[in-house]
Design an enzyme around this catalytic site. Structure first.
Site, PDB file in Angstrom:
ATOM      1  N   HIS A  56       0.832  -1.206   0.000  1.00  0.00           N
ATOM      2  CA  HIS A  56       0.000   0.000   0.000  1.00  0.00           C
ATOM      3  C   HIS A  56       0.867   1.257   0.000  1.00  0.00           C
ATOM      4  CE1 HIS A  56      -3.783   2.227   1.070  1.00  0.00           C
ATOM      5  NE2 HIS A  56      -2.884   3.080   1.523  1.00  0.00           N
ATOM      6  N   GLU A 108       0.997   3.861  -3.372  1.00  0.00           N
ATOM      7  CA  GLU A 108       0.541   5.252  -3.308  1.00  0.00           C
ATOM      8  C   GLU A 108       1.671   6.222  -3.658  1.00  0.00           C
ATOM      9  OE1 GLU A 108      -2.401   6.333  -3.103  1.00  0.00           O
ATOM     10  OE2 GLU A 108      -3.363   4.413  -2.683  1.00  0.00           O
ATOM     11  N   ASN A 161       1.799   8.790  -7.090  1.00  0.00           N
ATOM     12  CA  ASN A 161       2.058  10.228  -7.020  1.00  0.00           C
ATOM     13  C   ASN A 161       3.279  10.619  -7.857  1.00  0.00           C
ATOM     14  OD1 ASN A 161      -0.119  10.602  -5.352  1.00  0.00           O
ATOM     15  ND2 ASN A 161       1.076  10.780  -3.471  1.00  0.00           N
TER      16      ASN A 161
END
Length: 539
Positions: free
Chosen positions: A382, A386, A390
């Site tokens: 996770h 993420e 980005n």
């Protein structure tokens, strides 16, 4: 006045509490003492000062069967601390030299549930307290509200990865796990519900927020049904079914709370800025809500993976995991998998994606060609996913008119104490005025998305649009902090951004960081000026 360090059990609840957990000690102590009474929830937080303490002193059960069961069966590795500070008697007593603080948020409320135990000043105070709880009053019975008050007086038990791992490696000990969870889950849910009640009225009246409160109240009520049931195969089966229901019930807590907050912001009642005091209080609350959710999901998933055969086969086909924990979690492999999936999303939007350049070194073993440590692969994935999303988005947009797309560089280093991960991109960086907001929930530079009213399958589901919610980095930092790590961001405006992920290299050091409901947390939700400690410490 009774000593504030002495607690006796309430016979009406049959909660045997026979040890006081120490919050300090050397690592060598931890290797020796790893026992806990399986019936005991977290550490009690007694009243001191002028507050009447008799309402917190309960009569011990003289049941011989309970005593013999405690002595013959302990929870082993579940409790991070143990009975080394326990006196020889059956009473709880604080560790020598330990100061017990007055952290009761509501000193006038009796925590006793037996018919004979009443508030010293007036029993009507209980009625007044329940009347104040207008939200849960319609969701829980009077007795359940009292029990919520009772369980909220306990500090959640902070469990280390080593204890999770040791427990899973000792064979089938479903009884110990059941006895621990039926006490620990109510403690964590009660702490969570007490803080949910303190949210601003404008937020609590949002349908999505009301739904979250209703769901957690229902889960608390459901777990209480197992409070005093005798261990048996039928009980274990029913409890496992309940855990599945709880996990599914709360899988969309994050996007639903995001929707409620977006509506609050759209109505002009919330300013997502690091300097706004209301926003500070809500951000503070959200960190605690989501950390509690992560911790409960961890307890549920670990138990289900160990003691539900059908789930064990599904979640651990190769047999490598111990529950949800990988004793040799390969950080390089997890990073590559996360990058591959992030690339798939990036190519759908930009028709191209940056390449990965990854380097790693294990300073503890020069012969290794990987970096492995004890961790939960899904949590690490996770975080990587993420951060990569980005970095890819920033890189593609900053180099939109360039002939070449710079690589995203990752360096993973394992030392004796830490796992340090550095993700570098050349996506143009962010200004300092923006950097102070990047870990705020709801803060995003992407277009806001509309969430579905139907089940979305949780934050890892493809039907849950995490872009546009402003939840990616804040939640990733929580996953890092859950077991004593952290996430930092350093940026060069106009060039690129470096994201640092720090994790514990030793599983004995990786202990849950859990929120504690007390007067301090209550004040911080209403007034962020109060800075008294209200999180469990990694000691």
């Amino acid at each position: 006045m009774a000593s504030p360090g002495l607690f006796l059990r309430p016979t009406s609840l049959s909660i045997p509490i026979n040890t006081m957990r120490s919050r300090s000690g050397s690592s060598s102590d931890l290797k020796i003492f790893r026992s806990i009474s399986q019936d005991r929830p977290g550490t009690p937080r007694p009243q001191t000062g002028s507050v009447n303490t008799e309402s917190f002193n309960f009569v011990r059960s003289n049941s011989g069967t309970h005593a013999s069961r405690r002595s013959s069966s302990t929870l082993g590795s579940w409790d991070p601390i143990m009975s080394r500070s326990c006196s020889s008697g059956g009473l709880l007593s604080p560790r020598p030299g330990t100061m017990i603080r007055d952290i009761s948020p509501r000193p006038s409320l009796s925590r006793a549930f037996s018919g004979s135990a009443v508030l010293a000043n007036s029993s009507s105070a209980i009625v007044l307290e329940v009347e104040e709880r207008k939200q849960v009053a319609n969701l829980l019975s009077f007795e359940q509200i009292q029990k919520m008050e009772f369980y909220s007086k306990f500090t959640p038990t902070s469990v280390s990865l080593s204890h999770f791992l040791d427990h899973g490696a000792t064979g089938l000990r479903v009884e110990e796990s059941f006895l621990f969870l039926r006490r620990e889950i109510p403690v964590r849910l009660a702490n969570m519900l007490m803080e949910l009640e303190l949210l601003p009225t404008e937020l609590l009246t949002e349908p999505a927020c009301k739904s979250i409160l209703t769901q957690y109240s229902q889960s608390f009520s459901d777990v209480l049904a197992f409070e005093n049931l005798s261990p048996s195969e039928k009980t274990y089966e029913d409890f496992n079914k309940l855990l599945s229901v709880i996990r599914h019930r709360h899988q969309d807590t994050v996007p639903h709370m995001a929707e409620a907050l977006h509506n609050l912001r759209d109505a002009g009642n919330l300013n997502v800025n690091s300097k706004d005091r209301l926003n500070q209080a809500i951000q503070y609350f959200l960190d605690r809500l989501y950390m509690s959710r992560i911790s409960i999901q961890m307890l549920v998933s670990q138990h289900k993976a160990l003691y539900c055969p059908e789930e064990s086969i599904k979640s651990n086909p190769g047999g490598r995991l111990k529950g949800t924990i990988d004793p040799k979690c390969d950080a390089v492999d997890v990073a590559r998998n996360a990058f591959e999936n992030a690339t798939f999303l990036c190519e759908q939007i930009y028709m191209d994606a940056p390449k990965l350049n990854i380097e790693w070194v294990d300073l503890t073993d020069g012969d290794k060609d990987s970096v492995d440590f004890v961790y939960i692969p899904s949590h690490l994935y996770h975080m990587f996913f993420e951060v990569f999303k980005n970095s890819m988005r920033a890189t593609m947009e900053f180099h939109e008119n360039s002939d070449t797309i710079p690589e995203i560089n990752v360096r993973i280093v394992k030392s004796a104490q830490d796992i340090s991960i550095k993700v570098c991109d050349q996506g143009g960086g962010i200004s300092r005025s923006v950097a102070e907001n990047i870990f705020l929930y709801l803060y995003t530079s992407a277009t806001r998305v509309k969430l579905s009213d139907a089940d979305m399958g949780g934050t890892t589901s493809t039907s849950t649009p995490m872009h546009g919610l402003g939840y990616g980095l804040p939640l990733s930092r929580l996953y890092a902090r859950y077991f004593g790590g952290d996430m930092k961001v350093a940026s060069v405006d106009g060039y690129g951004t470096d994201t640092y992920i720090y994790l514990r290299a030793l599983e004995s050091d990786a202990r849950e960081t859990l929120p504690i409901f007390n007067a301090s947390s209550s004040n911080k939700i209403r007034d962020t000026a109060n800075q008294v400690e209200d999180w469990t410490k990694d000691e």
